[in-house]
Design an enzyme around this catalytic site. Structure first.
Site, PDB file in Angstrom:
ATOM      1  N   ASP A 167      43.941  -7.657   3.845  1.00  0.00           N
ATOM      2  CA  ASP A 167      43.304  -8.958   3.670  1.00  0.00           C
ATOM      3  C   ASP A 167      41.981  -8.913   4.433  1.00  0.00           C
ATOM      4  O   ASP A 167      41.968  -8.595   5.625  1.00  0.00           O
ATOM      5  CB  ASP A 167      44.220 -10.046   4.246  1.00  0.00           C
ATOM      6  CG  ASP A 167      43.693 -11.452   3.988  1.00  0.00           C
ATOM      7  OD1 ASP A 167      42.462 -11.641   3.910  1.00  0.00           O
ATOM      8  OD2 ASP A 167      44.524 -12.373   3.890  1.00  0.00           O
TER       9      ASP A 167
ATOM     10  N   LYS B 179      37.323 -15.512   7.181  1.00  0.00           N
ATOM     11  CA  LYS B 179      37.045 -16.625   8.090  1.00  0.00           C
ATOM     12  C   LYS B 179      37.533 -16.383   9.513  1.00  0.00           C
ATOM     13  O   LYS B 179      37.172 -17.130  10.423  1.00  0.00           O
ATOM     14  CB  LYS B 179      37.687 -17.907   7.546  1.00  0.00           C
ATOM     15  CG  LYS B 179      37.097 -18.379   6.231  1.00  0.00           C
ATOM     16  CD  LYS B 179      37.748 -19.679   5.779  1.00  0.00           C
ATOM     17  CE  LYS B 179      37.150 -20.179   4.463  1.00  0.00           C
ATOM     18  NZ  LYS B 179      37.776 -21.454   4.013  1.00  0.00           N
TER      19      LYS B 179
ATOM     20  N   TYR C 182      48.148  -2.067  -5.607  1.00  0.00           N
ATOM     21  CA  TYR C 182      47.109  -3.092  -5.691  1.00  0.00           C
ATOM     22  C   TYR C 182      45.761  -2.486  -6.068  1.00  0.00           C
ATOM     23  O   TYR C 182      44.978  -3.105  -6.790  1.00  0.00           O
ATOM     24  CB  TYR C 182      47.019  -3.851  -4.367  1.00  0.00           C
ATOM     25  CG  TYR C 182      48.265  -4.646  -4.081  1.00  0.00           C
ATOM     26  CD1 TYR C 182      48.517  -5.829  -4.777  1.00  0.00           C
ATOM     27  CD2 TYR C 182      49.210  -4.200  -3.174  1.00  0.00           C
ATOM     28  CE1 TYR C 182      49.675  -6.547  -4.556  1.00  0.00           C
ATOM     29  CE2 TYR C 182      50.372  -4.922  -2.938  1.00  0.00           C
ATOM     30  CZ  TYR C 182      50.596  -6.095  -3.631  1.00  0.00           C
ATOM     31  OH  TYR C 182      51.756  -6.804  -3.418  1.00  0.00           O
ATOM     32  N   GLU C 183      45.491  -1.283  -5.595  1.00  0.00           N
ATOM     33  CA  GLU C 183      44.243  -0.630  -5.956  1.00  0.00           C
ATOM     34  C   GLU C 183      44.136  -0.439  -7.462  1.00  0.00           C
ATOM     35  O   GLU C 183      43.085  -0.668  -8.060  1.00  0.00           O
ATOM     36  CB  GLU C 183      44.138   0.720  -5.258  1.00  0.00           C
ATOM     37  CG  GLU C 183      42.890   1.493  -5.617  1.00  0.00           C
ATOM     38  CD  GLU C 183      42.781   2.803  -4.866  1.00  0.00           C
ATOM     39  OE1 GLU C 183      41.757   3.483  -5.013  1.00  0.00           O
ATOM     40  OE2 GLU C 183      43.726   3.149  -4.131  1.00  0.00           O
TER      41      GLU C 183
END
Length: 266
Positions: free
Chosen positions: A125, A129, A202-203
């Site tokens: 991730d 922020k 995920y890649e």
């Protein structure tokens, strides 16, 4: 919790390659193999490599298969994902791979100073922020120093233009030696080697959507003072796109605003 997850957790309790220690146990009696993973689990003195946030463990297993002269440990807090890689290790009797279910912040409870040779961070991730939660931020660099040998290598592989840009600036700002750096791994990196060609679940999703993969590695010494670069980086927006959306060209190079002169060291 679903029955499938409970089944996986039950199976992992019986897997020799999986280690799960509640924090209370760590506080009271510590981890028995701290400082002796090589001797007590792997039964060799080969280098130890960690994959942080290993997910399904594709890199942990893939690297272990390709490099029998190194030991690989996948680390994640989400056991249901980790089960996939752990099951493969158990099924195929891969001797140089293991999994540790814990929070990354607890690494010093499990590894002695200098016990780790390399760290892989694969598709984390980007924490756009919250810099303190960013796995390539200086807070985590200080943490990695507690277990990584002096000058050990940290690898980042990411689909996030934001995280890649931040990491490159962080390394330059702190005069860390960058070893490899590319913002388009599968198109611009000559002589792509087997290590970088391993692809996570995920890649492959990102690649199928037309996104570019970024890769940067650097040497992390123990003595260089570390500080956060004072910069503002344009955030990623593609994560809210529909599944078939392609990456916009400008996302490969986010806008960066420096908040002080020192941060311009890159």
């Amino acid at each position: 919790m679903g029955k499938n997850k409970l089944k996986k957790f039950g199976e992992m309790e019986r897997m020799d390659c999986v280690f799960q220690y509640p924090f209370k146990v760590l506080q009271e009696s510590g981890f028995p193999m701290k400082g002796s993973w090589g001797r007590e689990y792997f039964h060799n003195d080969n280098p130890i490599v960690l994959e942080l946030g290993c997910g399904k463990g594709e890199y942990t297993v893939g690297l272990a298969r390709k490099f029998p002269d190194k030991n690989f440990i996948g680390i994640d807090i989400k056991g249901a994902r980790m089960w996939t890689g752990a099951r493969e290790v158990e099924r195929d009797s891969i001797p140089n791979a293991a999994f540790l279910r814990t929070n990354i912040e607890l690494l010093p409870y499990f590894f002695a100073p200098g016990e780790v040779s390399e760290i892989w961070i694969t598709f984390p991730d980007p924490q756009m922020k919250k810099v303190n939660k960013r796995l390539t931020g200086t807070r985590f660099m200080q943490l990695y120093r507690q277990v990584l040998k002096d000058g050990g290598t940290v690898h980042l592989k990411s689909d996030s233009p934001f995280l890649y840009t931040y990491t490159k600036i962080m390394a330059g700002h702190n005069n860390l030696r960058v070893i490899t750096d590319t913002d388009d791994l599968y198109h611009n990196y000559p002589g792509l080697d087997d290590i970088l060609n391993i692809r996570t679940f995920y890649e492959q999703q990102w690649l199928d959507r037309g996104l570019t993969i970024k890769y940067i590695s650097w040497a992390l010494d123990h003595d260089t003072p570390l500080s956060e670069p004072q910069v503002e980086i344009e955030p990623d927006t593609y994560r809210s796109f529909s599944r078939g959306e392609l990456q916009c060209p400008h996302l490969c190079a986010p806008k960066v605003r420096y908040l002080d002169d020192e941060s311009k060291q890159q």
